[in-house]
Write an enzyme that holds these catalytic residues in place. Sequence first.
Site, PDB file in Angstrom:
ATOM      1  N   PRO A 216       0.669  -1.569   0.139  1.00 28.40           N
ATOM      2  CA  PRO A 216      -0.417  -0.091  -0.388  1.00 28.40           C
ATOM      3  C   PRO A 216       0.627   0.993   0.101  1.00 28.40           C
ATOM      4  O   PRO A 216       1.594   1.783   0.570  1.00 28.40           O
ATOM      5  CB  PRO A 216      -1.089  -0.381   1.141  1.00 28.40           C
ATOM      6  CG  PRO A 216      -0.897  -1.734   1.379  1.00 28.40           C
ATOM      7  CD  PRO A 216       0.662  -2.568   1.172  1.00 28.40           C
ATOM      8  N   CYS A 217       0.218   2.152  -1.061  1.00 34.92           N
ATOM      9  CA  CYS A 217       1.240   3.089  -1.012  1.00 34.92           C
ATOM     10  C   CYS A 217       0.592   4.276   0.028  1.00 34.92           C
ATOM     11  O   CYS A 217       1.483   5.505  -0.434  1.00 34.92           O
ATOM     12  CB  CYS A 217       1.447   3.647  -2.382  1.00 34.92           C
ATOM     13  SG  CYS A 217      -0.304   3.987  -3.500  1.00 34.92           S
ATOM     14  N   GLN A 218      -0.360   4.540   0.039  1.00 36.23           N
ATOM     15  CA  GLN A 218      -0.922   5.273   1.178  1.00 36.23           C
ATOM     16  C   GLN A 218      -0.247   6.077   2.112  1.00 36.23           C
ATOM     17  O   GLN A 218      -0.437   7.364   2.610  1.00 36.23           O
ATOM     18  CB  GLN A 218      -2.683   5.624   1.627  1.00 36.23           C
ATOM     19  CG  GLN A 218      -3.793   5.240   0.398  1.00 36.23           C
ATOM     20  CD  GLN A 218      -3.172   3.441   0.242  1.00 36.23           C
ATOM     21  OE1 GLN A 218      -2.608   2.582   0.218  1.00 36.23           O
ATOM     22  NE2 GLN A 218      -4.891   3.336  -0.931  1.00 36.23           N
ATOM     23  N   SER A 221       2.088   8.476  -0.189  1.00 34.63           N
ATOM     24  CA  SER A 221       1.662   9.507  -0.749  1.00 34.63           C
ATOM     25  C   SER A 221       1.962  10.511  -0.950  1.00 34.63           C
ATOM     26  O   SER A 221       0.857  11.139   0.525  1.00 34.63           O
ATOM     27  CB  SER A 221       0.773   8.496  -0.857  1.00 34.63           C
ATOM     28  OG  SER A 221      -0.037   9.605  -2.815  1.00 34.63           O
TER      29      SER A 221
END
Length: 545
Positions: A216-218, A221
Amino acid sequence: MFLSEFDVLGDIFFYTFALLNIEVYEQLLLYPAVQRFVDWIDRWFFINILFVDKRTALYYCFVMETNKQYLSVEDISSFLKCTPQYVRKLIRENRIHASQVGKTWVIEPSFLNDKETIFKLSKNIPDQIRKNEQLPEIVALSFFSGALGLDYGIEKAGITPILASEIEPNTRKTVLLNRPDIGLIGDINNYTGADIRKFANISEKQEIDLIIGGPPCQAFSTAGQRKGFTDIRGNVFLTFIDRILELRPKFAVIENVRCILSAPFESPEVEKRFGFSPRTPEELKGGALVHILSKLEEGGYTVTFNLYNAANYGAPQKRERVVFFCSRDGKKVPYLPPTNDEHGNFGLPKWKTVKDVISNLDESQQIYMNFPEKRLKFFRMLKEGQYWKNLPKEVQFEAMGSKLKLGGGKTGFFRRLGWNEPSPTLVTDPTMPATDLCHPDKNRPLSIQEYMRIQEFPDDWKFFGEMKDIYRQIGNAVPVSLGIAIGKQVVKLVSNEKLVLPPVDFPFSRYVFTDNVSFKELMAKKRKKAMAEKKVNEPELNFSA
């Protein structure tokens, strides 16, 4: 004595006996177990409607229970692993056919044979052991698989993943709709290496050629709060590294957002402790990646990485992602050779454009969300390739309001795509004000079908969920062309084929310090400076007062 041992689900003799003797029946009602059974009867519609008395109903319900002539709401909720309230909602929406007598719903048992409907209605799809016993030539496991964009890309290059990992229920259904025989697991935190091998249907001795995934990049980000590894989504990144080291594949490929290059190991908020400053080396920008690289290298893997623009690999989209190649045998994997160039230099064709992939779609078949009317009036003032700055000066404040005070170019506001250039990065919702994705000449956002074309999913790819779910699944995917480039590189690595090197001085990115060599040099300088400042500036603590 037998009455005290009476079991309402036991021998039919007792039910028959109860029917024949009213006194025994009334005596039975004194027992809580029997009363519960009679209360259960009341939930069915038979009492005082179809039958003379409860004695007859008692016998009927026993026979019906053993033959299962009807299913209750509770039966369906147990089967679908959801609440009875959710089942009643499905009935009211006519998504489950049921009959109502009095206040009670009953469902035909044939419902259990309707596998397609059950698949659609089930909130939770169980994990699945891979159904195919045969192994492909290259054994690959996929994690954080999403809608399988990256998986489909490497598949087109010759690598078919035998396991997928996904936690979101609708996306899990998307996985199985397109690859029904694949092994499927959920949250990687809940599985050991042995568990993963079990669901992949491979033995403990089976060599794994590739593990691939985009955690997951959140947590990293710029669209989020960038809490790094203090965010649970950042921590799952570390779990992914642990599973790579446990399963020991020949190669691992990790994909993530550009901001992983500048994310601190801890949240910047730790600066506030005791009022200390400057940050420790681990808290410096880039500290998260330093920690990741250290774990992989200490585990015996050589790591190379770069920031790649998907447009340079044939995608009709400017989407930048960091791709890490991890090699167990110490081999430094060269950077991916591009297939396209923005200006057609290096002997390569120019970037693909939006027009190349969506201009032939039938407008009458498009499925899309709508912009609010109060914003749509501004889109009508703009031509393809324009955004809020191209609005007449007198309406810019009306359109943007307080957002005019925001920093940066605000290029995502009231943005129409241009026909003759790649799309901007697709996001999970094309109607969000800061990341508008309006059709080049239609007064609407990009459609689901246009999203699919830009991310390069085939037209017959199946997605499960409501419209907003499908936008999210497609928007989170890796462009297929970038997946193909990654897959081709891995095929050559596994087969010991000669690797093609990228052209000298090819501009992979407009940013600096985005490859493994320049990044390590930068972080070494930052660390040296931070340690020097720490020695000079850190105050002494005195807890004796």
